[in-house]
Write an enzyme that holds these catalytic residues in place. Structure first.
Site, mmCIF file in Angstrom:
data_model
loop_
_atom_site.group_PDB
_atom_site.id
_atom_site.type_symbol
_atom_site.label_atom_id
_atom_site.label_comp_id
_atom_site.label_asym_id
_atom_site.label_seq_id
_atom_site.Cartn_x
_atom_site.Cartn_y
_atom_site.Cartn_z
ATOM 1 N N CYS A 103 0.809 -1.221 0.000
ATOM 2 C CA CYS A 103 0.000 0.000 0.000
ATOM 3 C C CYS A 103 0.843 1.272 0.000
ATOM 4 O O CYS A 103 0.327 2.362 -0.245
ATOM 5 C CB CYS A 103 -0.937 0.016 1.203
ATOM 6 S SG CYS A 103 -2.195 -1.282 1.166
ATOM 7 N N CYS A 143 0.419 2.865 6.222
ATOM 8 C CA CYS A 143 0.915 1.566 6.643
ATOM 9 C C CYS A 143 0.867 0.645 5.430
ATOM 10 O O CYS A 143 0.179 0.923 4.450
ATOM 11 C CB CYS A 143 0.062 0.993 7.767
ATOM 12 S SG CYS A 143 -1.691 0.846 7.345
ATOM 13 N N HIS A 176 -9.772 3.115 -0.922
ATOM 14 C CA HIS A 176 -8.320 2.936 -0.913
ATOM 15 C C HIS A 176 -7.892 2.107 -2.125
ATOM 16 O O HIS A 176 -7.857 0.882 -2.064
ATOM 17 C CB HIS A 176 -7.930 2.234 0.399
ATOM 18 C CG HIS A 176 -6.508 1.857 0.547
ATOM 19 N ND1 HIS A 176 -5.464 2.491 -0.099
ATOM 20 C CD2 HIS A 176 -5.926 0.884 1.306
ATOM 21 C CE1 HIS A 176 -4.320 1.932 0.258
ATOM 22 N NE2 HIS A 176 -4.569 0.954 1.092
#
Length: 402
Positions: free
Chosen positions: A92, A388, A358
């Protein structure tokens, strides 16, 4: 050697549900990215032969997103053949890592102008399609106590003493802030409408936000990871943390990040590049950092990365006007604010991934556009951006408005 890395522009697509009935499902991932490239070229009358490189994050570089999707996007946009381009995968953290890496290249003097960003079509290339040993190799999973991220998020909430009510209250705030920002046009400068081959608009604005969200609706949702935990993942993690009696499963679809499609692109360059091309800088990169912590609890990494950024820049938390931490799960944000002792009033002021979604490999660079716009809108000076990522990775970038 150059002294500064300037942000000349930062754009993104709208975000839409990453399922087959999402508005962007019909759009190929290379077109999501190429549309942004064409917009950058149009906005700045950009001579693309001046661009030294393109760096694009993508967490599922397979199928339509495989084979160096960054190069494919660059060519599909009709940019100069001299641009090599590279696809990057740090889970990510990928697109923010692309931004940081581009900044490092420019600081070194090896490059003058780079486009950094990311793309993720989660409706066409579902999450997990790329596979990998991280969650699928039994030997690795047992040796490194690797667990699904949702179980880890529930463990972080349990360790922090945060309840289901705390998670839902934060999620409601994210929805309310995002709805307010959307309604008042806070994202308009950076969001580039996605159009079809005939120039007809497919999607002009984010459509994942749910402005009618209430605490009652959030409370009615069932925990997403309780069953997974009962199938051995809880016991697996509790063996590593025996001081925890049991994991309280507090995350639901309502207080976790949404699965969406989207792309992002940031135009970064040296001062000389701006002079050569007639570009006006909007901001600059002050520092970037990536680190890693316990891979079993992936939400502990962003705060140390932010602290490293502050150290590099010679600043302290009170010097930062706005903080932006990707809302992978509500507990990730609460842990970040606690670790850095920062106020909710200046954290994720326009909502985040719980409300907006996301798109894994694209989100980090999207935060650049969101915060740059907000710094300009409010006249504030500095913002810290953090995410994160799987494996315990934490990444941060410190930007300053020019």
């Amino acid at each position: 050697m150059t002294n500064h890395v300037y942000i000349y522009d930062a754009v993104r697509t709208p975000r839409s549900k990453g399922k087959k009935d999402g508005a962007l499902h019909e759009v190929k991932p290379i077109e999501l990215g190429a549309g942004l490239f064409r917009e950058l070229q149009k906005r700045h009358d950009l001579d693309t032969a001046y661009v030294d490189d393109v760096m694009m994050g993508c967490t599922a570089p397979v199928g339509e997103q495989g084979a160096n999707v960054a190069k494919t996007i660059t060519d599909f946009a009709g940019w100069d053949n001299s641009i090599p381009a590279v696809q990057m995968d740090r889970y990510c953290a990928s697109s923010l890592d692309a931004v940081n890496s581009a900044a490092q290249n420019i600081l070194s003097g090896w490059n003058s102008l780079i486009v950094a960003g990311g793309v993720e079509s989660m409706s066409r290339i579902p999450m997990g399609t790329a596979g990998g040993a991280f969650l699928m190799d039994p030997e690795f999973v047992m040796k490194k106590t690797s667990v699904p991220q949702g179980v880890a998020a529930d463990m972080v909430a349990t360790m922090g003493g945060w309840s289901r009510e705390d998670m839902d209250a934060y999620a409601l705030q994210s929805q309310q802030r995002a709805a307010h920002a959307l309604e008042n046009g806070y994202f308009d400068q950076s969001v580039v409408p996605v159009v079809d081959q005939n120039g007809m608009t497919i999607l002009a604005k984010d459509d994942f936000v749910k402005p009618d969200t209430t605490l009652e609706k959030l409370a009615s949702l069932k925990p997403s990871f309780e069953l997974m935990g009962s199938m051995g993942m809880d016991d697996h993690l509790l063996q590593k943390y025996p001081h925890i009696a049991e994991i309280d499963h507090v995350h639901t679809p309502g207080n976790s990040s949404g699965i969406v499609d989207g792309a992002s692109a940031v135009l970064l360059g040296s001062e000389q590049a701006g002079k050569d091309l007639g570009l006006t800088p909007r901001g600059r990169i002050l520092a970037g950092a990536v680190t890693s912590t316990d891979p079993s609890l992936i939400f502990l990494g962003p705060a140390p990365a932010a602290e490293r950024c502050l150290k590099i820049a010679g600043l302290k938390p009170s010097d930062i006007d706005l903080w932006e931490i990707n809302e992978a799960f509500a507990s990730a944000v609460l842990r970040y604010m606690k670790d850095l002792d920062i106020s909710p009033e200046i954290t994720n002021v326009n909502g985040g991934a719980i409300a907006l979604g996301h798109p894994l490999g694209a989100t980090g660079a999207m935060l650049v556009s969101t915060m740059l716009d907000e710094l300009e809108r409010t006249g504030k000076k500095r913002a810290m951006l953090s995410l994160c990522a799987a494996g315990g990775i934490g990444i941060s970038t410190l930007i300053e408005r020019v």
